[in-house]
Write an enzyme that holds these catalytic residues in place. Structure first.
Site, PDB file in Angstrom:
ATOM      1  N   ASP A   1     -11.472  10.251  -4.365  1.00 47.58           N
ATOM      2  CA  ASP A   1     -12.697  11.058  -4.350  1.00 47.58           C
ATOM      3  C   ASP A   1     -12.662  12.073  -5.481  1.00 47.58           C
ATOM      4  OD1 ASP A   1     -10.421  12.248  -2.913  1.00 47.58           O
ATOM      5  OD2 ASP A   1     -11.756  13.989  -2.819  1.00 47.58           O
TER       6      ASP A   1
ATOM      7  N   GLU B   1     -11.698   7.774   2.874  1.00 48.42           N
ATOM      8  CA  GLU B   1     -12.915   7.312   2.188  1.00 48.42           C
ATOM      9  C   GLU B   1     -14.142   7.494   3.083  1.00 48.42           C
ATOM     10  OE1 GLU B   1     -12.380   3.371   0.756  1.00 48.42           O
ATOM     11  OE2 GLU B   1     -14.376   3.217  -0.100  1.00 48.42           O
TER      12      GLU B   1
ATOM     13  N   ASP C   1      -2.795  12.166  -2.969  1.00 46.84           N
ATOM     14  CA  ASP C   1      -2.993  13.605  -3.150  1.00 46.84           C
ATOM     15  C   ASP C   1      -3.248  13.912  -4.630  1.00 46.84           C
ATOM     16  OD1 ASP C   1      -2.454  13.926  -0.406  1.00 46.84           O
ATOM     17  OD2 ASP C   1      -0.304  13.829  -0.808  1.00 46.84           O
TER      18      ASP C   1
ATOM     19  N   GLU D   1       0.858  -1.193   0.000  1.00 46.16           N
ATOM     20  CA  GLU D   1       0.000   0.000   0.000  1.00 46.16           C
ATOM     21  C   GLU D   1       0.890   1.237   0.000  1.00 46.16           C
ATOM     22  OE1 GLU D   1      -2.718   0.893   3.257  1.00 46.16           O
ATOM     23  OE2 GLU D   1      -3.756   2.372   2.011  1.00 46.16           O
TER      24      GLU D   1
ATOM     25  N   GLU E   1      -9.542   5.698   5.938  1.00 44.59           N
ATOM     26  CA  GLU E   1      -9.942   6.860   6.753  1.00 44.59           C
ATOM     27  C   GLU E   1     -10.541   7.965   5.886  1.00 44.59           C
ATOM     28  OE1 GLU E   1      -6.301   6.294   7.733  1.00 44.59           O
ATOM     29  OE2 GLU E   1      -6.759   5.312   9.632  1.00 44.59           O
TER      30      GLU E   1
HETATM   31  C1  LIG Z   1      -4.908  11.903   1.371  1.00 41.15           C
HETATM   32  S1  LIG Z   1      -3.942  10.869   2.371  1.00 41.15           S
HETATM   33  C2  LIG Z   1      -4.775   9.285   2.239  1.00 41.15           C
HETATM   34  C3  LIG Z   1      -4.398   8.358   3.357  1.00 41.15           C
HETATM   35  C4  LIG Z   1      -5.012   6.945   3.283  1.00 41.15           C
HETATM   36  N1  LIG Z   1      -4.527   6.228   2.117  1.00 41.15           N
HETATM   37  C5  LIG Z   1      -6.502   7.013   3.265  1.00 41.15           C
HETATM   38  O1  LIG Z   1      -7.099   6.751   2.191  1.00 41.15           O
HETATM   39  O2  LIG Z   1      -7.100   7.306   4.304  1.00 41.15           O
HETATM   40  C6  LIG Z   1      -2.519  10.601   1.343  1.00 41.15           C
HETATM   41  C7  LIG Z   1      -1.358  10.032   2.124  1.00 41.15           C
HETATM   42  O3  LIG Z   1      -0.333   9.689   1.217  1.00 41.15           O
HETATM   43  C8  LIG Z   1       0.912  10.122   1.717  1.00 41.15           C
HETATM   44  N2  LIG Z   1       1.777  10.376   0.564  1.00 41.15           N
HETATM   45  C9  LIG Z   1       1.593  11.322  -0.380  1.00 41.15           C
HETATM   46  N3  LIG Z   1       2.561  11.269  -1.309  1.00 41.15           N
HETATM   47  C10 LIG Z   1       3.395  10.263  -0.924  1.00 41.15           C
HETATM   48  C11 LIG Z   1       4.584   9.724  -1.458  1.00 41.15           C
HETATM   49  N4  LIG Z   1       5.117  10.233  -2.566  1.00 41.15           N
HETATM   50  N5  LIG Z   1       5.176   8.701  -0.836  1.00 41.15           N
HETATM   51  C12 LIG Z   1       4.649   8.195   0.313  1.00 41.15           C
HETATM   52  N6  LIG Z   1       3.512   8.663   0.877  1.00 41.15           N
HETATM   53  C13 LIG Z   1       2.896   9.687   0.268  1.00 41.15           C
HETATM   54  C14 LIG Z   1       0.599  11.387   2.514  1.00 41.15           C
HETATM   55  O4  LIG Z   1       1.578  11.669   3.491  1.00 41.15           O
HETATM   56  C15 LIG Z   1      -0.758  11.039   3.110  1.00 41.15           C
HETATM   57  O5  LIG Z   1      -0.658  10.425   4.378  1.00 41.15           O
END
Ligand SMILES: C[S@@+](CC[C@H](N)C(=O)[O-])C[C@H]1O[C@@H](n2cnc3c(N)ncnc32)[C@H](O)[C@@H]1O
Length: 228
Positions: A157, A198, A121, A47, A196
């Protein structure tokens, strides 16, 4: 205040969970199953951007024979996921506090069976599409570390990111299936584990988009890693 205090204790709290995360993951490249105490023929699911770990902990608990590795670049966020894993006593889920852009340093060609990309993101500003985790350079790296026919399971989303990603998947030779722009009202929701983010988006009435992208890489194709 509480947040700041919590952040200050990250190293001690990480130390308490040693054994669940890897500080020098490049050393394990090509040997993840062996290092984690799993058979060579077990499945390895990855993941990327696991956040606080709701999805990976629930999925790992439901599939004890699968080896799960979750990566997350934010230290305070991954700490929450690691502590959750420890509380649950899971023995098939491990973590790396790294950036996805360096994945080829950590996994060998064909080492991973499946990748989950959940609510990454969206980088909606026009000049930033290369940062999206479904940008073609990332997809090429994912394809290299996956087995032939490996799957990327993607949820978001964000409509712009979703349409962009479908186009990138196709451009890179992936086969798309289970494409839905309203996951929670679709047949694919049956086995869906909510993350989370979602859960938060669903509470706001935002439809979740989801697809499965299967690697077009053929068995026997060149698995050697070429740097991005
Ligand atoms: C919007 S959150 C979604 C978290 C989780 N997957 C969820 O659906 O609840 C995106 C997560 O991806 C991590 N993230 C973003 N770009 C990343 C990267 N290049 N490498 C590792 N983690 C990354 C961010 O730090 C953040 O915790």
């Amino acid at each position: 205040m509480t947040r700041l205090r919590a952040k200050r204790h990250i190293p001690e709290r990480m130390e308490r969970c040693s054994g669940l995360w890897f500080g020098s993951p490049a050393e394990n490249k090509g040997r993840w199953r062996q290092i984690c105490g799993f058979k060579e023929d077990c499945k390895l699911f990855l993941e990327i951007g696991c956040g606080k770990g709701k999805f990976c902990t629930e999925t790992a608990a439901a599939n004890p024979d699968v080896l799960y590795i979750a990566i997350e670049r934010a230290p305070s966020v991954i700490l929450a996921a690691i502590e959750k894993t420890r509380e649950l006593g899971l023995t098939n889920l491990f973590f790396m506090n790294v950036d996805a852009k360096d994945l080829l340093d950590y996994f060998d060609g064909g080492e991973v069976d499946r990748i989950y990309l959940n609510f990454c993101d969206p980088w909606t500003r026009k000049k930033k599409p290369k940062r999206r985790l479904t940008y073609r350079d990332f997809l090429k790296a994912y394809e290299k570390i996956m087995v032939p026919g490996g799957q990327i399971r993607f949820k978001t989303d964000n409509t712009l990111l979703f349409e962009f990603s479908l186009s990138e998947f196709k451009e890179c030779g992936f086969t798309l299936s289970e494409v839905t722009r309203d996951l929670h009202n679709s047949e694919y929701d049956k086995d869906n584990v909510r993350t989370e983010f979602e859960q938060k988006f669903a509470e706001q009435g935002i439809a979740i988009k989801r697809c499965v992208a299967t690697s077009g890489k053929q068995k026997g194709s060149d698995d050697r890693i070429i740097a991005l």
